[in-house]
Scaffold this active site. Structure first.
Site, PDB file in Angstrom:
ATOM      1  CG  ASP B 172      -2.009  -1.202   1.268  1.00  0.00           C
ATOM      2  OD1 ASP B 172      -1.941  -1.865   0.444  1.00  0.00           O
ATOM      3  OD2 ASP B 172      -2.715  -0.921   2.029  1.00  0.00           O
ATOM      4  CE  LYS B 235      -5.185   1.865   2.748  1.00  0.00           C
ATOM      5  NZ  LYS B 235      -4.032   1.366   3.137  1.00  0.00           N
ATOM      6  CE  LYS B 271      -6.756  -1.118   2.623  1.00  0.00           C
ATOM      7  NZ  LYS B 271      -5.472  -1.771   3.122  1.00  0.00           N
TER       8      LYS B 271
END
Lengths: 815, 335
Positions: B172, B235, B271
């Protein structure tokens, strides 16, 4: 603790894999209990009591979604109208004399009780109408509560905000089935706040929430007779409207019925407000947030199954993004859920009645036959109609021109903003509109140019009690909501409300006689004045010879020939209206300062020539020189008064619940035909003309038939005061003849008539055809010299129409 | 015809399963025409959950689905093997077995989507998961100067490589907000392309840190840039900014994913992370995905929720569905 196996169908695992939505049903227990309490049989609600007159038929109410029987309601008749109206009349005596604070307390109490019963009301409304419980819960009922609170405030503030105004009397309210309770509240709340009492006739399909509301009002302590509900067939609405004790008709419904009611009450002295149909445009520019605009379209046309007067049913998309936008809409519709009224997870529920569903289907079939492309998604069996998107149609298609009142959207491409506005306005209606663009100057200019009572920017179908709702053109007149809505339920205190039965006027014959051609040779017997005075007509900024080339003679009070004036016919009316229509947009575009300067200049120039004008008045009407001088002074004062208002009545900011700003704009009506009385022939002319043009209208003036000279002489003053040609046009001649052709002209937007009651009757009747706004004197006396009667907000009210522009705001969401 | 095209594309992903985004050249013209109307976005977000809801077994099924989408996360300075071990086991056994049994859902083999930790904690977390027999659960590591990203590109890339070497299968990354706020999309694109390279076979989720991007248009544009640069997921947040995963932001990012898919046929996952604490929140996010992206995105190949406390609330709701009683906190295993 031991856990026991839960077996369900489908199983949890199946749902895990399919990720489908399931049903989420609201219970109707609470509504069933209420219906059972009444043995599923309702009487009329009059004087806070259930009335069950004998030998009445009943109407069976069914829930459109399920076909389930709900209750029987009474089919009242004219006797019941009589009983209810008399109860309201009696109640008005005490209700109208209560203090604003007292009325405010009652409205607040009703609001609190509605809040308390909101779940019950939401369920009853959904069952009765077929619309989804989600919408009654999230839209209808919150709006009802908001209106009650809002007008509780106006009841308290009435004396302060409308000094000298008072209640009208008994209101006959007739409301439709699409938002049964919400729309009745839009009438009842302001009506009660201003001290009126109400007799309500709900729509045939949807009577239950009105009856429930009446019961709740009684529970809240509302005195008996203040609010009464009578149920019955369509004809009962007209019986109510025509009842001699009903002082005002408040109607929401179809344009067709609105026109009938306008005609039925013509000349009676009843006030009327009409909130009628629409074909509201949704404009999407290339630089809009297209995904958000798709959601706006959903709110515009698929809210309440499209059964909304302001439904955005005509989608106009700029050509570069047309195909893309249509695809997005189709994908969005693929996610639509149509189903049970009581299911909380649907987008659309049932259509109100099978006959309505058929009518919608016929429109769509018609479009198919004309070769249109029809996109629909599947719907369940029953009284459902799919959300529908029609392309491949154009301005001349029936589905583009007519109100369908169902979930049917037609889409058309456009090239430029100018073209978008032209197509948006190419309709008989003018209720709502929305504009989608991220370019504020473009969005605002479009909003200004679309003729509609509500314009939403980047949203659609937002409602709030603080912003008036109502139409332009054949969408009606009068506003529900806002301070502007108060005027529908109040009148200046000096005016008496005398309702008469509809005068017997032969509409076919009225004003047809053209008296031109009567001999006007008068010079041979020595009556002729020394210098020949022959006035012409004045339109388009120039003196014009009358079409028929006839004149009529104006005599002095002593019977001497004073002058000759043109005798206008329908062609002169046509020409003058054409000049006014041409001049009005430019006049409205001028700055308020500029209009103000011109009005002051007219006053200044009249001041210089006041002796001459006073002399004409004296000779023509026989008033004393003092009286004539006084009238001239008053004329100059009136011009100053309205010059002052040229830049002080543009509108305000409405305090709605929207995050953003709702701007109320007082727009001109457009072209107003004004027929002046004989009394104070110059002052009445000035008093009517000045507010109209101060507020950007163009006018076609018909001065007193008997005493036209002083007013007619003003055209010389206009010419030297920089007044643009066509803003004020003056036609002399037979006043009924001119009244007829002005009232019948489809391009005249408003009609003011201060001559006889017969003329008033004709005007109100003829104006129904294109739903013109009217202001008539019914031949009653008005003291033009008295400021209370000769100026004030009543004049402003008639000079403007309200547009509310909804501006959402916001770009900040975080740092 | 476009509809049919879209349908056939959707058919394809059903077979593909999971993100499929080779990326593309930076298209600045596309980025320039982005328009987002925040009031309208908020309205849509507000009404998503008033127009849709799930009850009864539908809710239970949806809650289990949400569990499988959770990246069970701990990102704190005081993380040690004590709590990463606890987290790993909870990810492997997120719901009390008796509840699963009562729902007849053993066959679903419910686990969380991933375990998300700082790079220093990757190695042990991978080991714990192996030990608990849950090696199929990937470990995700935050990287690239998480949470601020205010470090040199060299060290940020180095972090990715080290985390991948330690066994992280998902990375991430945080984007460079300085570049985004300066609208330096070209530089941002180049950085993310470099990061994607550094990830190798590991899936890359690009954190936009939307709470620091000022406008929804920046959110949309940064989403496009990250997707063009080859991100597998985009995300919302690190969880450390003032504003994190809100539905309006999620709506905007989903629309960007949809548009990217419609134009390129490439599939990118989504996400949301930060502030998603209740079962009700999780339902709202699933509704958003279903409505805006469709059923094909409703799985942990394309949708994850970054959360920690959320799992407990979901478990509590399932407890209630099964037993009809409200659970006490101590009755459910803490993570």
């Amino acid at each position: 603790m031991e856990t026991v196996k839960k077996t369900t169908s489908p199983s949890v695992s199946e749902v895990f894999n399919s990720m489908e939505y399931g049903p989420a049903l609201e219970s109707d227990k609470v509504a069933a209990a209420w219906l059972d309490d009444h043995d599923r049989k309702f009487g009329l609600f009059i004087n806070n009591e259930w009335v069950h007159p004998e030998e009445r038929k009943f109407y069976e109410t069914k829930s459109p979604g399920s076909g389930e029987f709900l209750a029987k309601t009474t089919q009242g008749n004219s006797d019941d109208v009589e009983t209810a109206v008399c109860a309201a009349k009696e109640a008005h005596k005490s209700w109208s004399t209560l203090s604003g604070h007292e009325r405010s307390k009652y409205l607040y109490s009703i609001a609190r009780h509605v809040q308390k019963h909101s779940r019950l009301i939401a369920v009853v409304e959904a069952l009765d109408n077929g619309k989804s419980i989600r919408e009654t819960r999230d839209a209808d009922i919150p709006t009802v509560i908001r209106h009650l609170y809002y007008y509780a405030g106006w009841a308290q503030l009435m004396e302060e905000t409308l000094p000298g105004w008072e209640s009208v009397g008994v209101i006959g309210a007739i409301v439709p089935w699409n938002f049964p309770l919400m729309l009745l509240c839009w009438k009842v709340a302001p009506a009660l706040a201003m001290g009126n009492t109400v007799v309500l006739k709900p729509a045939t399909y949807t009577r239950l929430s009105a009856l429930l509301f009446a019961e709740i009002c009684a529970e809240a302590g509302l005195p008996k007779g203040v609010f009464n509900v009578i149920t019955g067939g369509g004809a009962m609405g007209q019986i109510l409207a025509e009842h001699r004790l009903v002082d005002k008709v408040a109607f929401t419904g179809s344009t067709e019925i609105g026109k009938v009611l306008r005609m039925a009450t013509a000349g009676t002295g009843k006030k009327i407000s009409l909130e009628l149909g629409g074909k509201s445009p949704v404009v999407v520019y290339h630089n809009a947030d297209l995904d958000s605009a798709v959601e706006s379209v959903v709110d515009a046309i698929w809210f309440n199954q499209g059964q909304v007067c302001s439904a955005g049913s005509k989608l106009l998309v700029q050509e570069p993004v047309f195909d893309k936008f249509i695809e997005k809409l189709k994908v969005r519709l693929g996610h639509f859920r149509i189903g049970k009224t009581m299911d909380k997870t649907i987008d659309m529920a049932a259509i109100v009645d099978e006959s309505q569903r058929k009518s919608v289907a016929e429109y769509v079939e018609g479009a198919r036959e004309e070769g249109a492309d029809v996109f629909q998604v599947e719907v369940p069996e029953g009284c459902f109609y799919p959300p529908t998107l029609i392309t491949g149609v154009n301005t001349a298609s029936r589905v583009v021109m007519e109100e369908i009142f169902g979930p049917v959207l037609v889409a058309l491409p456009f090239r430029t903003a100018k073209e978008a506005i032209a197509i948006a306005n190419n309709t008989l209606y003018g209720l709502g509109a929305s504009v989608h663009s991220e370019q504020l100057p473009l969005a605002l200019e479009t909003a200004k140019n679309i003729q509609a009572g509500s314009v939403w920017i980047n949203c659609h179908n937002m409602f709030d009690a603080a912003a008036g709702f109502g139409g332009y053109k054949q969408s009606g007149f009068g506003r529900d909501g806002g301070r502007e809505g108060l005027f529908e339920y109040a009148k200046p205190g000096w005016q008496t409300s005398e309702i008469v039965s509809k005068p017997d006027v032969d509409f076919k014959k009225f004003g047809t006689a053209y008296e031109g051609g009567a001999p006007t040779i008068n010079g041979s017997n020595g009556e002729h004045t020394a210098v020949d005075r022959t006035y012409k007509l004045y339109y388009g900024g120039a003196q014009k010879r009358p079409d028929g080339n006839y004149c009529r003679t104006v005599r002095s009070a002593e019977g001497k020939v004073m002058a000759q004036v043109g005798d206008s016919n329908r062609k002169d009316v046509r020409n003058a209206v054409e000049a006014a229509v041409k001049a009005q947009p430019g006049w409205a575009k001028k700055s308020p300062f500029n209009r103000q300067q011109i009005l002051y200049y007219i006053a200044e120039n009249l001041e210089q020539r006041k002796k001459e004008f006073a002399g004409i008045l004296e000779e023509m009407t026989g008033v004393t020189s003092d009286e004539a001088a006084e009238e001239l002074e008053k004329c100059i004062e009136r011009l100053f008064y309205w010059a002052g208002y040229a830049d002080k009545y543009g509108g305000t900011v409405q305090e709605t619940q929207l995050y953003g700003t709702v701007i109320k704009i007082h727009e001109p009506l457009g072209v107003i035909g004004i027929v002046c009385p004989d009394k104070n022939p110059l002052l009445s002319f000035v008093s009517l003309m000045a507010p109209a043009i101060a507020r950007s209208n163009a006018v076609v003036m018909v001065p007193s038939e008997k005493y036209p000279l002083a007013a007619l002489g003003l055209y010389q003053i206009f010419e030297t005061s920089d007044l643009p040609g066509g803003v004020v046009n003056i036609l002399t001649g037979g006043r009924d003849h001119l009244t007829k052709y002005l009232a019948e002209h489809q391009n005249v937007d408003g009609m003011w008539c201060f001559t006889s009651r017969n003329a008033a009757t004709f005007v109100e009747n003829a104006s129904a055809v294109n739903v013109k706004r009217t202001w008539v004197g019914y031949g009653k006396d008005r003291k033009w010299m008295d400021d209370q009667q000769g100026q004030g907000e009543e004049f402003l009210y008639h000079s403007v129409q309200v547009k509310n522009v909804w501006l959402t705001m916001g770009d900040i969401f975080a740092n | 015809t476009k509809l049919i095209l879209l349908d056939s594309l959707l058919q394809e992903i059903r077979m593909v399963c999971g993100p499929n985004n080779p990326g593309m050249e930076l298209d600045l013209a596309w980025i320039q025409q982005v328009r987002v109307n925040l009031p309208a976005v908020k309205r849509r977000a507000d009404t998503l959950t008033t127009k849709r809801t799930v009850k009864q077994q539908w809710q239970a099924g949806w809650l289990l689905r949400a569990v499988t989408c959770i990246d069970l996360t701990t990102l704190a300075g005081d993380d040690t093997p004590s709590n990463t071990a606890r987290l790993a086991l909870k990810a492997a056994k997120p719901i009390r077995p008796d509840l699963i049994k009562a729902m007849d859902a053993e066959g679903l083999n419910i686990t969380c989507g991933a375990v998300c930790v700082y790079p220093s904690r990757v190695k042990e977390t991978v080991q714990f998961l192996n030990k608990y027999g849950a090696s199929q659960i990937p470990v995700a590591a935050v990287a690239t100067g998480f949470p601020s990203g205010q470090y040199s590109l060299d060290t940020r890339l180095q972090e990715i490589k080290m985390a991948v070497a330690a066994g992280a299968r998902e990375i991430d990354i945080v984007i460079n907000r300085t570049l985004a706020l300066q609208h330096n999309w070209e530089e941002l694109y180049n950085e993310v392309v470099e990061m994607k390279k550094a990830c190798g076979d590991a899936h890359m989720k690009s954190i936009l840190a939307i709470g620091e991007l000022a406008t929804m248009e920046n959110v949309y544009k940064a989403s496009l840039v990250c997707m063009m640069a080859g991100s597998d997921f985009i995300k919302t947040s690190t969880g450390k900014e003032g504003v994190n995963a809100t539905l309006p932001v999620g709506l905007v990012m989903c629309r960007a994913i949809r548009e990217y898919f419609e134009k390129t046929g490439f599939i990118v996952g989504f996400k949301p992370a930060g502030g998603i604490r209740t079962a009700k929140d999780a339902m709202a996010w699933l509704i958003l995905i279903k409505e805006e992206l469709g059923d094909d995105w409703l799985n942990n190949q394309l949708f994850r929720i970054g959360a920690s406390g959320l799992l407990t609330d979901i478990e509590r709701q399932l407890f209630h569905w099964v037993t009809g009683r409200y659970a006490a906190a101590h009755e459910l295993a803490m993570s």
